[in-house]
Design a protein around this motif. Structure first.
Motif: not given
Length: 1297
Positions: A627, A651, A674, A986
Motif C-alpha cells: 500500500n 496494494g 491487488s 487488503k
C-alpha cells in the motif's frame, strides 16, 4: 408422584404416553421420576418427555414455578447421562422451595450442585435450587421471566448447571485421593513371612497396611513411598512390591485379584515414588475436609487444596491442618472461606501460604506468628489494610496483594526489608506518591497497573537509586515525569493518556509507551543501554534525537504516528502508517555494516525512489512495502536482496515481479495481490516457497515448471478474471494444501432476479500460526432471500468452537426470529442459546462472536433495511456511512473496556500481567469458557441501525485486524476498491504489514441500498403477465413492514394415475383461450408484481406470502376444466408421470365468495378506501369463463382469518407455521397460474412466456401510457398504517420471480 419402572441399563429414551400420575409431597413440591429404558437410539431426552400436560399447565400459571433435574451419582458427565440409565428425577417446585424440602421428598440427606462439569458443592438446607437456576440464567443475560422458565426446563442446561441427589465423584479422582482394599500381603523381600489378608490403603505419600478386624484400633504399618520404588513381582501374578527409601528400607508385597486393579495401584504409586519432595495435590476435588488417612502421611511438606470447598469446623477441616508437623507449603486459594482460619497461624513450619480469592476483608494479628513465612499470597480478596504485626515476618520476600481494595501503599512495606517488589495491580490507588517509594530502599520492582492513577506526587527532589522496573499500564495518567528514578531500566506505561513523558537515561534499557497521546518524549542523558523502544499509536511528528543517538538500540516501533523521517541503523524497524515519502540512504561503506533484518513500511507514500536505498541493507529477511505508490521494482535491486524470506508488495501498481526473484533462495512467502501483474512470476522454482498470494491481479496464464516445490502449501489466484486454468494445470496443483481459484458462476434462469443489495468478500490468513482459529459465516440470502447474515468467530487458540458456531448460529437465529420480532430480544437469545448449545465443548473452550443481520426494516418506513449487530469478545463490525466509519460493536476486553474491567475486578478475578482473566483470555464476554463464570459472560452488545443510501460497506474483523487497523484507516483503505474480495485481502495484508503475526480475518460487505439496486417491476423491469400479456399497469405502493420467515417450501407428492399430457392440458386451460374470449381490455388485469426485498409486496393482512413447491397428479386437482388445450402454462413443468408446479400456497382463498364483480377496466385506479384497508384478492374456481380472475375477498372472512385463534380452526396448520384453508386444498393448480415464481429451489419454472404470447404497447402509444401511469401514481394517497395495524400484520417476505 408415580414412578415408571426402571428398564435395562441403556441410553435415556423419552417415555411413551400415558403420562405418569402426579402426587403431592411435603412442602407442596411434586416429583416426576423417569427411569428410561434401553433402545436402539442414543438420542437425548425429548423435551416433550419431561412432563405431561398437567405439569405444563401448572408451570404456565406462575413464572416463579419450574422444575429441577436431579441426576444420579454416576451421571458425572453428559456422556454418562447418555450411556447409563441413572435415576433421573424431575422435581416441580417454586423459587421459594428450599433444598431441605426437596431432600425430604426424595429421601436424601443433601443436594449437590455442579457448575460447568467441574466442582461439586453441597447445598445448604436453606438454599433454593430453582432460584439458583433462575439467578444463573438471569446473570447470563436472559431478561424475560417466561423465557427463563423455559430455559430452565431444557436438559442441555446440565452442561452448565446440574443438581445431584448424591455426591458424584469420578473414578480417577477417587484413585488420586485414596486407594483402598483387602488383599493378600507379605512383608519383607524374602519368603520367610507368609501371605496374610490385610487392609491396604494408599493415601497421600504413604502405604498403610493394617489388620482387617482392627483396622482403626489395631497396629498400623506405615510405609513412606517418596523416593522409594514400586515394582512388579514376576513370580506371582498381579502382584506389586512397594519399597521405601533409605538404608532401612522396608518392602511389602501386595497381591491383587485382577490385572486392571494391579495397574491402577501401580499407576498411582509410581507418581508418589517419583517425587523428590513429599507433595500431595488434592486441588479441584470438591473436598470439604481432608481425608482421614492423609494424616498418617507425616512426611508431607507441601499440600495443595486449591479450588475446593474446605470447611473450618469439621473432623478433617482446616482447623486440623496443624497435625501436619512438617508442612512447609499450603495452597488454600479459591475456597471461598470468608474468614481467615486463625489456627493456621499455629503451623510454625510454614514458609509458603496461598490464600488468594477467599473473600477476606481483614487479616488477624496472629498472622505475625508465622515467623518462617517467606511467601504470602493474598490476591483477589477485599483487603483495605494490613496489620502492623505483619512487619514481624522479617523473612517474608514475596507479598501479593493485587486485586484488593487498597487506596494507598501500606506502611508495613517499610518494615518488610526482605521484600523487593510492590505488587498492587488492580487496586484503587489514585495518586502515585514517589516519596513513599523513596523511603523503601529495598523495593526494586513496582507493579501498579490497572489502578486509578491520575496524578503523580514528589515530596522532594531527592532521587531514587533503587527502583529498576515500573509498570503503570492501564491507568489515567496525563503527564509523567520519572527523571528522579535514575536507576530505572524498564518502564511500561501503555494505554494511559500521556501527552509528555520525561525519563532518566542513565540505566534505561526498554521503554513501552504505545497507545497514548505523546507529542514529546524526553530522555536525558542519551540512553546508551537502550535496546528496545515502542512508541506506536501516538502523535509524534519526528523520532526523538536521543533515539537516533542510542547506539545499542535494535528494535524501534513508531507505527501509527505522523513521521516523515526514520533512522535505519536498527535490526527491527516498524514505521508503517506514517507519512514517509523517502528513506535515508546508507553512506559509503555502511552497506556491509547494516544490521537491518525486519523492515515494515506499509501504508506510507513511498515511490520507486526508495528501492535503491533498500539495496544498502543486504541482510533484510522481512520486507513489507504494501500500500505505497510503487510502480516498478528493478530487477537489479531485487537481485541483491538474497537473504529475503518474506516479501509483501501488495496494494501497489506493479505490472511485473522481476525475474531476479529466483535468486532469493530463502524466500518462503510472497504477497503481491491487488496490483496490475499480468505475468506469473518465476517463483515456482524457489526451493523453500510456501505461501504465494497473487489474487486480484491481471494474470492470464501460468508457466509451470516440470516439478513444483514440495514446500508449496498455499496458492491464491482468486480475483484474476482473465485467468483460465487448464485441467493439466489443476492436476499439477493437486498436491497443494490450499489452492484458491475463482469458481465459475452457475447459470441462472433469470439473472435479473439476483439480489444486488449486498455482496461480500472474505479473507483469512493464519500468519505464523500452524492452524487457523478464525471462522466466518456468510449467508447472502437468509430466510429465503429477504435478508442476509454475516458473522465472524475467533477462538484465539482453539479452532473447534469457531467452526461449531459457524455451523449452528445461523440456524439458532432462524429459530429466534420466528419467536420474536424485537431485534434486541432475538439477537440476545441467539447468543445465549448458542452458548448453551456448545455443551461440553464450551466448558473449557471459548470464542469471540460477531453476528450481523440485515432484514427489511419494520420500524422505520423511510428505510428499506435495518442492520442488527451483536457481538461478544473482540470481533467488531464497522459501517461506512458517507465515507466515515460508524462503529457498531463493543470490544469486551480488559484493555479497551474500563467498565468490564472494573466488573471483573470487583468479582475478584486474577488478571495476569499479560492482561488475561485467570491467565486464560483477555475477553470479558464470550461464548463458551463456562468454567470462568461469573467473570466471563455470554450476554452480547446489540445495536440496530437503519440502512440508508449513504451506507456504502460493512467491515467485519477479528481481534488481530482491529489491533493493527483503526476504523478510519480500514474504511478509507477499501472504500474505493471495486471487488469485495480484494478489499478483504487488503485489510488482512495491512494488518500483517503492521507486524501482525496472529490469525487475521476480514469480511467486507458492499451495500447497495438504493433504488438503483432494485430488481422488481416497480422500477421498470416488467415481466409478462400470468395470462400471456405484458402488464402495463405499474402500481407503486410504499413498502410495508415485513419480517422474514425461515420456513422453506413444502414439497407434497401424490401418486399419478393419468398421463402427463392430460394433466398438462387441464392445467393449461386455465391460462389460455378463455381470456381471449373476454377481450383485450380484460387481459390488462392487475396481477401480483415481482417485488424485491427493497419493495416488499403490500401485506394482505391474512396469510404469510411464502413460496412453496408441490408436485400433484391430475386426479387430485379435480378442476373440471377442458383437456383439449395443449398450450403449456407458465410455472407448470411436466416431468415423467408427475407434474411439478410452483405454488404460493398462501394465495388460496375459500369457495364461499360472492359472485364475480365486473371485470376491471384498463388501467384501473383503486379507491381510497381500498388503500386504507388494503386490497385483498382471492382466486375463485367457477367455470371456464371466470377461471384465473382475481376477486376481492369477503371482509368478514378476512377478519376471521386475522385472528390467531380462528386461523387454526379455519385452516390446516402446516409444519412451517402457515395456514391453508382446508376446502381450498385442491385448488392449488389454479393458483399456480397466478402465483409468483421462485428463483431457486427444488423446482424451477419458466420465468417468461414465449415472445409471440406477449402483449407489446405500440410505440406511438408508449408515451401516452407512461403519462397516464405517472398521473395515477401521483394522485394515489399514501396510507400511513396505524401502530395497531402494524402489530396485526402477518409476516411477509420477498418472493422473486
Amino acid at each position: 408422584m408415580g414412578e415408571v419402572e426402571p428398564g435395562p441399563a441403556g441410553p435415556l429414551e423419552p417415555p411413551e404416553p400415558p403420562e405418569a400420575p402426579a402426587s403431592r409431597l411435603p412442602g407442596g413440591i411434586r416429583v416426576l421420576k423417569r427411569n428410561m429404558k434401553r433402545n436402539g437410539s442414543r438420542n437425548c431426552l425429548n423435551r416433550r418427555s419431561r412432563f405431561g400436560s398437567r405439569e405444563r399447565d401448572w408451570l404456565r400459571e406462575d413464572v416463579r414455578r419450574g422444575c429441577v433435574y436431579l441426576y444420579g451419582a454416576d451421571s458425572t458427565s453428559a456422556a454418562a447421562t447418555a450411556a447409563t440409565s441413572s435415576d433421573l428425577h424431575l422435581v416441580l417446585c417454586t423459587v421459594e422451595t428450599p433444598a431441605s424440602e426437596i431432600c425430604a421428598g426424595e429421601g436424601r440427606e443433601s443436594l449437590y450442585l455442579q457448575l460447568h462439569g467441574d466442582l461439586v458443592r453441597r447445598l445448604e438446607p436453606t438454599e433454593r435450587p430453582l432460584q439458583i437456576v433462575y439467578d444463573y440464567l438471569s446473570r447470563l443475560g436472559f431478561d424475560d421471566p417466561v423465557r427463563i422458565q423455559e430455559e430452565a426446563t431444557d436438559p442441555d442446561l446440565g452442561c452448565m448447571l446440574r443438581f445431584y441427589g448424591e455426591k458424584p465423584c469420578q473414578m480417577d479422582h477417587l484413585d488420586r485421593i485414596l486407594l483402598s482394599g483387602i488383599y493378600n500381603v507379605r512383608k519383607g523381600k524374602t519368603q520367610l513371612h507368609k501371605w496374610a489378608e490385610r487392609l491396604v490403603v494408599l493415601c497421600g505419600t504413604c502405604l498403610i497396611v493394617s489388620s482387617v478386624k482392627d483396622c482403626q484400633t489395631g497396629k498400623m504399618h506405615i510405609l513412606p513411598l517418596v523416593g522409594g520404588k514400586v515394582e512388579e513381582v514376576k513370580r506371582r501374578q498381579h502382584s506389586l512390591a512397594f519399597s521405601s527409601a533409605g538404608a532401612q528400607a522396608q518392602t511389602y508385597h501386595v497381591s491383587f485379584e485382577t490385572l486392571a486393579e494391579c495397574q491402577r495401584w501401580q499407576r498411582q504409586a509410581s507418581k508418589v515414588v517419583s517425587q523428590r519432595i513429599s507433595t500431595v495435590d488434592l486441588s479441584c476435588y470438591s473436598l470439604e475436609e481432608v481425608p482421614e488417612h492423609l494424616f498418617y502421611s507425616q512426611d508431607i511438606t507441601y499440600l495443595n487444596l486449591r479450588h475446593n470447598f474446605m470447611q473450618l469446623e469439621r473432623p478433617g477441616g482446616l482447623d486440623t491442618l496443624y497435625r501436619f508437623s512438617q508442612l512447609k507449603g499450603l495452597n488454600l486459594s479459591h475456597n471461598k472461606l470468608g474468614l481467615f482460619p486463625v489456627l493456621l497461624c499455629e503451623i510454625s513450619t510454614l514458609t509458603e501460604l496461598n490464600l488468594s480469592c477467599n473473600g477476606f476483608h481483614d487479616l488477624p494479628s496472629q498472622v505475625g506468628s508465622l515467623l518462617n513465612l517467606q511467601t504470602l499470597c493474598l490476591d483477589g480478596n477485599f483487603l483495605t489494610t494490613l496489620p502492623e504485626e505483619l512487619g514481624n515476618l522479617q523473612q517474608l520476600s514475596s507479598l501479593g496483594i493485587s486485586f484488593n481494595n487498597f487506596s494507598q501503599i501500606p506502611e508495613v512495606y517499610e518494615k518488610l526489608t526482605m521484600l523487593d517488589k510492590v505488587v498492587m495491580a488492580g487496586n484503587r490507588l489514585e495518586v502515585l506518591n514517589l516519596g513513599v517509594l523513596n523511603r523503601m530502599s529495598h523495593i526494586k520492582h513496582v507493579d501498579l497497573r490497572m489502578n486509578h492513577l491520575k496524578t503523580m506526587v514528589t515530596e522532594n527532589l531527592e532521587g531514587n537509586k533503587y527502583i529498576t522496573h515500573m509498570d503503570l499500564r492501564d491507568n489515567q495518567l496525563a503527564d509523567l515525569d520519572l527523571s528522579s528514578l535514575c536507576s530505572l531500566e524498564q518502564l511500561h506505561c501503555e494505554r494511559n493518556q500521556l501527552r509528555e513523558l520525561t525519563l532518566s537515561g542513565f540505566s534505561l534499557r526498554t521503554l513501552y509507551a504505545s497507545s497514548n497521546r505523546l507529542t514529546a518524549v524526553n530522555v536525558y542523558p542519551v540512553p546508551s543501554q537502550l535496546t528496545s523502544l515502542e512508541l506506536s499509536r501516538n502523535l509524534l511528528e519526528c523520532v526523538p534525537d536521543w533515539a537516533c543517538e542510542a547506539k545499542k538500540m535494535e528494535v524501534l516501533d513508531v507505527s501509527y504516528n505522523l513521521l516523515t523521517e526514520v533512522p535505519m541503523s536498527l535490526r527491527y524497524l516498524n514505521a508503517s502508517a506514517n507519512s514517509l515519502e523517502s528513506l535515508p540512504s546508507a553512506g559509503a561503506g555502511e552497506e556491509s555494516l547494516s544490521a537491518l533484518q525486519l523492515l515494515y513500511l506499509t501504508n506510507n507514500l513511498l515511490t520507486d525512489q526508495c528501492v535503491p536505498v533498500l539495496v544498502g541493507h543486504p541482510h533484510l529477511r522481512i520486507l513489507h512495502l504494501a500500500n505505497n505508490q510503487l510502480q516498478t521494482f528493478p530487477a537489479s535491486k531485487l537481485n541483491k536482496l538474497e537473504q529475503l524470506e518474506e516479501l509483501n508488495l501488495s496494494g501497489n501498481k506493479l505490472k511485473t515481479i522481476p525475474t531476479t526473484i529466483g535468486n532469493c533462495k530463502r524466500l518462503h512467502t510472497l504477497v503481491a495481490h491487488s496490483n496490475n501483474i499480468s505475468i506469473f512470476p518465476e517463483i515456482l522454482q524457489l526451493p523453500q516457497i510456501q505461501f504465494v498470494d497473487l489474487s486480484c491481479n491481471d494474470l492470464t496464464e501460468i508457466l509451470i515448471p516440470e516439478a513444483l516445490p514440495a514446500t508449496l502449501q498455499d496458492l491464491d489466484l482468486t480475483g484474476n478474471t482473465n485467468l483460465v486454468l487448464e485441467h493439466k494445470t489443476l492436476d499439477t496443483f493437486s498436491h497443494i494444501t490450499t489452492l484458491k481459484i475463482d469458481q465459475k458462476p452457475l447459470p441462472t434462469t433469470d439473472p435479473t432476479v439476483t439480489s444486488s443489495f449486498w455482496s461480500h468478500g472474505l479473507a483469512e490468513m493464519a500468519g505464523q500460526r500452524n492452524k487457523l482459529c478464525v471462522s466466518a459465516l456468510a449467508v447472502d440470502n437468509f430466510a429465503e432471500g429477504v435478508g442476509a447474515v454475516y458473522g465472524m468467530f475467533d477462538g484465539d487458540r482453539n479452532e473447534e468452537l469457531p467452526r461449531l458456531l459457524q455451523c449452528t448460529m445461523a440456524d439458532v437465529l432462524l429459530e429466534e426470529v420466528q419467536q420474536s420480532t424485537n431485534d434486541t430480544v432475538f439477537m440476545a437469545n441467539t447468543f445465549l442459546v448458542s452458548h448453551r448449545k456448545l455443551g461440553m465443548a464450551g466448558q473449557k473452550l471459548g470464542s469471540s462472536a460477531l453476528l450481523c443481520y440485515i432484514r427489511p426494516d419494520t420500524a422505520d418506513p423511510a428505510s428499506s433495511f435495518s442492520l442488527t449487530v451483536a457481538n461478544v469478545g473482540t470481533c467488531q463490525a464497522v459501517l461506512c456511512r458517507s465515507g466515515k466509519p460508524v462503529p457498531l460493536s463493543k470490544v469486551f476486553s480488559l484493555e479497551q473496556d474500563p467498565e468490564e474491567a472494573q466488573r471483573v475486578k470487583a468479582q475478584k478475578a486474577i488478571i495476569t500481567e499479560d492482561n488475561k482473566v485467570n491467565g486464560v483470555t483477555c475477553c470479558t464476554r464470550m461464548l463458551g469458557c463456562t468454567y470462568l463464570y461469573p467473570w466471563i459472560l455470554p450476554k452480547p452488545h446489540i445495536s440496530a441501525t437503519p440502512l440508508t443510501i449513504q451506507d456504502e460497506l460493512l467491515i467485519l474483523g477479528n481481534k488481530a485486524l482491529w489491533e493493527h487497523l483503526s476504523y478510519t484507516e480500514a474504511v478509507s483503505a477499501v472504500r474505493h476498491v471495486q471487488d469485495p474480495l480484494a478489499a478483504a485481502k487488503k485489510l488482512c495484508t495491512l494488518a500483517q504489514s503492521y507486524g501482525c503475526q496472529d490469525n487475521v480475518g476480514a469480511m467486507v460487505v458492499y451495500l447497495n441500498i438504493g433504488e438503483e439496486g432494485c430488481t422488481c417491476e416497480m422500477n421498470g423491469l416488467t415481466l409478462p403477465g400470468p395470462v400471456g400479456f405484458a402488464s402495463t399497469t405499474v402500481i407503486k405502493d410504499p413498502p410495508k413492514p415485513t419480517t422474514p420467515s425461515s420456513s422453506s417450501g413444502i414439497a407434497s407428492e401424490f401418486s399419478s394415475e393419468m398421463s402427463t399430457s392430460e394433466v398438462s392440458s387441464e392445467v393449461g386451460s386455465t391460462a389460455s383461450d378463455e381470456h381471449n374470449t373476454v377481450g383485450l381490455d380484460a387481459g390488462l388485469l392487475p396481477r401480483p408484481e415481482r417485488r424485491c426485498s427493497l419493495h416488499p409486496t403490500p401485506t394482505s393482512g391474512v396469510f404469510q406470502r411464502q413460496p412453496s413447491c408441490a408436485t400433484f397428479s391430475s386426479n387430485q386437482s379435480d378442476n373440471g376444466l377442458d383437456s383439449d388445450d395443449d398450450q403449456p402454462v407458465e410455472g407448470v413443468i411436466t416431468n415423467g408421470s408427475k407434474v411439478e408446479v410452483e405454488v404460493d400456497i398462501h394465495c388460496c382463498r375459500g369457495r364461499d365468495l360472492e359472485n364475480s364483480p365486473t371485470l376491471i377496466e384498463n388501467s384501473p385506479t383503486p379507491c381510497p378506501e381500498e388503500h386504507a384497508r388494503g386490497s385483498f384478492f382471492g382466486i375463485r374456481r367457477q367455470n371456464s369463463v371466470n377461471s384465473g380472475i382475481l376477486l376481492p375477498v369477503s371482509k368478514d372472512r378476512m377478519e376471521l382469518q386475522k385472528s390467531p385463534s380462528t386461523s387454526c380452526l379455519y385452516g390446516k396448520k402446516l409444519s412451517n407455521g402457515s395456514i391453508v384453508p382446508l376446502q381450498d386444498s385442491l385448488n392449488l393448480i389454479e393458483v399456480a397460474t397466478e402465483a409468483p415464481k421462485r428463483k431457486t429451489g427444488y423446482f424451477a419454472a419458466p420465468t417468461q412466456l414465449e415472445p409471440e404470447d406477449q402483449f407489446v404497447v405500440p410505440r406511438d402509444l408508449e408515451e401516452e401510457v407512461k403519462e397516464q401511469m405517472k398521473q395515477q401514481q401521483e394522485s394515489r394517497p399514501e396510507p400511513e398504517p396505524s401502530e395497531e395495524g402494524r402489530t396485526e400484520l402477518p409476516e411477509e417476505f420477498d418472493t422473486a420471480l
